[in-house]
Design a protein around this motif. Structure first.
Motif, PDB file in Angstrom:
ATOM      1  N   UNK A 115      79.263 -18.574 -41.898  1.00 55.19           N
ATOM      2  CA  UNK A 115      79.567 -19.406 -40.735  1.00 55.19           C
ATOM      3  C   UNK A 115      80.474 -20.576 -41.108  1.00 55.19           C
ATOM      4  N   UNK A 116      80.181 -21.204 -42.225  1.00 57.78           N
ATOM      5  CA  UNK A 116      80.978 -22.350 -42.708  1.00 57.78           C
ATOM      6  C   UNK A 116      80.815 -22.474 -44.210  1.00 57.78           C
ATOM      7  N   UNK A 117      81.815 -23.054 -44.846  1.00 58.18           N
ATOM      8  CA  UNK A 117      81.598 -23.621 -46.170  1.00 58.18           C
ATOM      9  C   UNK A 117      81.751 -25.128 -46.022  1.00 58.18           C
ATOM     10  N   UNK A 118      80.736 -25.842 -46.484  1.00 60.35           N
ATOM     11  CA  UNK A 118      80.681 -27.294 -46.360  1.00 60.35           C
ATOM     12  C   UNK A 118      80.981 -27.911 -47.720  1.00 60.35           C
ATOM     13  N   UNK A 119      81.830 -28.902 -47.731  1.00 54.70           N
ATOM     14  CA  UNK A 119      82.157 -29.602 -48.970  1.00 54.70           C
ATOM     15  C   UNK A 119      81.408 -30.929 -48.998  1.00 54.70           C
TER      16      UNK A 119
END
Length: 324
Positions: A115-119
């Motif tokens: 769904x997302x890659x979060x940094x």
């Protein structure tokens, strides 16, 4: 839906996650947060310019003979997580450049849907003391559903509220775990080398769960996930094979106050608010089919609702007014 009676709710399970995941019921968990071994492969000690040693991750649980053995381990625990995760649940995995790309590939191989890659951008990262590469100032979180069509939870309104009324972005500027928050052992050293800050977990838990839902952490460590879950009126299950870590986690969670009112830990979205069908309004004479919508007499531009243009009835045609 699996009843909570069949789950070891708010408990820390002592042992290996590969074995203990098999004991949990299928499709019983709402959210998984996993902080697996990074496989840092440190070959020599690191020293600061002042000749003091850097305390890195030197524990046996972070050592693998090669990438193939690490991949086998990752495939096994992610498979176990997929079995216990509800079809509506999601999983978050955090890592560094040492392991996150291998983890991401295996997630996709197992049919998870990213769904997302979060940094997570660290406000005060550890410097690169040797001066031979850029300072490593972030970690990556991968957020996945079980399939492309899964009806997962995303509390958009809560995330927007946390971000001063703006959409939450996928780059999170947060501090590292330090100071009083950093748990220490009897010798004064770090209790766990990769303890995560409590400021990170509220975003994960609030974004993807509702009050009362179950959060599983298969690499529980010193209990950050459990402490934050308790504070936010969620239930937790922790798996930890190191009894020293588990003991620290139990003491920490016992001392964490639970939220007295679970409603305070939930920000309702507009989509969840009660709605009145457009046809119901027309059938009861509160709105009439027409060419214009908005204020009485059709002074607003045309708006389409339910495939029919509508306008508010003028006072003379309002049944409620005629009855008075």
């Amino acid at each position: 839906m699996m009843s909570d009676r069949h789950l070891p709710i708010d408990r820390i399970l002592a042992g290996d996650c590969l074995q203990l995941l098999e004991t949990l019921p299928e499709k019983s968990i709402d959210l998984i947060f996993a902080d697996p071994p990074y496989n840092l492969q440190l070959e020599k000690k690191l020293w600061r310019p002042n000749a003091t040693q850097v305390n890195g991750v030197e524990e046996a649980w972070d050592r693998f003979s090669d990438f193939e053995s690490y991949d086998r381990f990752t495939h096994a625990w992610l498979s176990g997580c997929r079995r216990v995760l509800k079809d509506t649940g999601t999983i978050w995995v955090i890592g560094t450049y040492h392991n996150i790309y291998r983890v991401g590939r295996i997630l996709q191989d197992l049919a998870y849907w990213i769904l997302n890659d979060i940094i997570w951008i660290k406000i005060t990262p550890m410097p690169n003391f040797l001066g031979v590469r850029f300072t490593n100032a972030h970690e990556t979180l991968i957020w996945c559903a079980k399939s492309p069509k899964a009806r997962y939870t995303f509390n958009y309104a809560a995330m927007k509220s946390l971000n001063d009324g703006l959409q939450m972005r996928s780059d999170w500027l947060l501090p590292i775990c330090s100071g009083a928050e950093r748990l220490k052992g009897p010798d004064g050293a770090k209790a766990h080398p990769t303890q995560k800050p409590e400021s990170l977990l509220p975003r994960v838990i609030l974004a993807a769960t509702r009050p009362g839902e179950v959060v599983l952490d298969p690499f529980f460590g010193t209990g950050t996930t459990g402490a934050v879950a308790k504070r936010l009126a969620r239930r937790f299950i922790g798996i930890e094979r190191d009894e020293a870590y588990a003991a620290i986690a139990r003491k920490r969670i016992d001392a964490t106050p639970a939220m007295s009112d679970a409603a305070l830990a939930h920000t309702p979205s507009r989509r969840a608010e009660p709605r009145i069908p457009f046809g119901w309004l027309v059938e009861r004479g509160l709105l009439a089919p027409g060419l214009h919508g908005g204020r009485p007499y059709g002074s607003h531009p045309r708006r389409r609702a339910g495939g029919v243009h509508a306008r508010a009835l003028p006072p003379a045609h309002d049944p409620a007014r005629r009855a008075r």
